[in-house]
Motif scaffolding. Structure first.
Motif, short mmCIF file in Angstrom:
data_model
loop_
_atom_site.label_atom_id
_atom_site.label_comp_id
_atom_site.label_asym_id
_atom_site.label_seq_id
_atom_site.Cartn_x
_atom_site.Cartn_y
_atom_site.Cartn_z
N ARG A 98 0.83 -1.20 0.00
CA ARG A 98 0.00 0.00 0.00
C ARG A 98 0.86 1.26 0.00
O ARG A 98 0.59 2.22 -0.72
CB ARG A 98 -0.94 0.01 1.22
N CYS A 99 1.91 1.25 0.80
CA CYS A 99 2.79 2.42 0.87
C CYS A 99 3.44 2.69 -0.48
O CYS A 99 3.49 3.84 -0.94
CB CYS A 99 3.85 2.22 1.95
N GLU A 100 3.93 1.64 -1.11
CA GLU A 100 4.58 1.86 -2.41
C GLU A 100 3.59 2.36 -3.46
O GLU A 100 3.91 3.23 -4.26
CB GLU A 100 5.28 0.58 -2.89
N ARG A 101 2.37 1.82 -3.43
CA ARG A 101 1.35 2.31 -4.36
C ARG A 101 1.04 3.78 -4.08
O ARG A 101 0.90 4.59 -4.99
CB ARG A 101 0.08 1.47 -4.20
N CYS A 102 0.95 4.13 -2.81
CA CYS A 102 0.70 5.52 -2.41
C CYS A 102 1.80 6.43 -2.93
O CYS A 102 1.53 7.49 -3.50
CB CYS A 102 0.60 5.60 -0.89
N PHE A 103 3.05 6.04 -2.73
CA PHE A 103 4.18 6.84 -3.22
C PHE A 103 4.11 7.01 -4.73
O PHE A 103 4.35 8.10 -5.26
CB PHE A 103 5.51 6.19 -2.86
N THR A 104 3.78 5.93 -5.42
CA THR A 104 3.73 5.98 -6.88
C THR A 104 2.64 6.93 -7.36
O THR A 104 2.87 7.72 -8.29
CB THR A 104 3.51 4.56 -7.46
N LEU A 105 1.48 6.88 -6.74
CA LEU A 105 0.38 7.77 -7.12
C LEU A 105 0.79 9.24 -6.93
O LEU A 105 0.55 10.09 -7.80
CB LEU A 105 -0.86 7.46 -6.28
N ARG A 106 1.40 9.53 -5.80
CA ARG A 106 1.75 10.92 -5.49
C ARG A 106 2.91 11.42 -6.34
O ARG A 106 2.91 12.55 -6.82
CB ARG A 106 2.06 11.03 -4.00
N LEU A 107 3.90 10.56 -6.56
CA LEU A 107 5.06 10.98 -7.34
C LEU A 107 4.76 11.06 -8.83
O LEU A 107 5.37 11.86 -9.55
CB LEU A 107 6.26 10.09 -7.06
N THR A 108 3.81 10.27 -9.29
CA THR A 108 3.39 10.39 -10.69
C THR A 108 2.74 11.76 -10.92
O THR A 108 2.98 12.41 -11.93
CB THR A 108 2.42 9.25 -11.07
N LYS A 109 1.94 12.19 -9.96
CA LYS A 109 1.33 13.51 -10.05
C LYS A 109 2.41 14.60 -9.99
O LYS A 109 2.32 15.61 -10.70
CB LYS A 109 0.34 13.69 -8.90
N ALA A 110 3.41 14.39 -9.16
CA ALA A 110 4.51 15.35 -9.06
C ALA A 110 5.29 15.42 -10.36
O ALA A 110 5.67 16.51 -10.83
CB ALA A 110 5.43 14.99 -7.89
N ALA A 111 5.56 14.27 -10.96
CA ALA A 111 6.28 14.23 -12.24
C ALA A 111 5.49 14.96 -13.32
O ALA A 111 6.06 15.71 -14.13
CB ALA A 111 6.53 12.79 -12.65
N LEU A 112 4.19 14.75 -13.33
CA LEU A 112 3.33 15.43 -14.31
C LEU A 112 3.37 16.94 -14.11
O LEU A 112 3.47 17.71 -15.07
CB LEU A 112 1.90 14.90 -14.19
N LYS A 113 3.31 17.37 -12.86
CA LYS A 113 3.36 18.82 -12.57
C LYS A 113 4.71 19.40 -12.97
O LYS A 113 4.78 20.50 -13.53
CB LYS A 113 3.08 19.06 -11.08
N ALA A 114 5.79 18.67 -12.72
CA ALA A 114 7.12 19.14 -13.12
C ALA A 114 7.18 19.33 -14.64
O ALA A 114 7.68 20.34 -15.13
CB ALA A 114 8.19 18.16 -12.67
#
Length: 198
Positions: A98-114
């Motif tokens: 769950r933690c890794e999925r959570c990180f992936t969801l949040r960091l994918t959004k961060a990558a998109l914003k970057a």
């Protein structure tokens, strides 16, 4: 002079910094500014529950950025989307899937914003917490990097170089609200204190 614990890629002059909270980002932001790297704070944490907790952390992050005069971006509260993203993993242990999925969801959004902002690099303050798996965070960041394309994940261990000690000093200096859990209601299940959706 750069700390030997912090590895900076050539050409890194600006970074989108996904921030989980003000205490965790404070020493990192200070270090970046001291080394002529401009941070753009991206607050995207749909895992945090309840909404009141989310808003307290958000306002503290915003207050810190405004004090320093740096750009702060609200990634919006999409808790229902996050719940769908981790569906089926609610009873996973801490540092589990769950933690890794959570990180992936949040960091994918961060990558998109970057990428939207034209920034080549993105990083996260999640890698400052001793409670998180650095390996999971790096895998999540690399996956986001590949999925979005055109951006580079700066996989830095922010626990080094005296930043953990400085974090604790800044926490006191700014009188930050210092939460006692990561924000996810499911992280409390093992203690028998699961938070309830309203």
């Amino acid at each position: 002079m750069k700390s030997p614990a912090i590895v900076v890629s050539d050409g890194l002059r600006e970074v989108l910094l996904h921030a989980c909270c003000a205490p965790c980002s404070s020493a990192i932001v200070e270090w970046l500014l001291a080394h002529d790297i401009k941070p753009v704070i991206f607050y995207y944490n749909p895992n945090i529950f309840p909404l009141e907790e989310y808003n307290i952390r958000k306002e503290e992050s915003k207050r810190h950025a405004e004090h320093l005069g740096i750009t702060w971006i609200d990634g919006d509260y999409a808790h229902e989307d996050w719940l769908q993203g981790v569906c089926g993993l609610e009873r996973e242990p801490e540092r589990g899937r769950r933690c890794e999925r959570c990180f992936t969801l949040r960091l994918t959004k961060a990558a998109l914003k970057a990428r939207e902002l034209g920034l080549q690099f993105f990083a996260t303050t999640l890698a400052s917490s001793r409670w998180k798996s650095l390996e999971q965070i790096e895998r999540a960041g690399r996956q986001a990097e590949v999925q979005i394309g055109g951006v580079t994940f700066w996989a830095q261990n922010w626990r080094k170089g005296g930043l953990q000690e400085r974090r604790n000093q800044l926490l006191r200096e700014f009188r930050f609200y210092n939460q006692q859990y990561c924000g996810c209601e499911f992280s409390c299940i093992k203690e028998g204190t699961q938070l309830v959706h309203q």
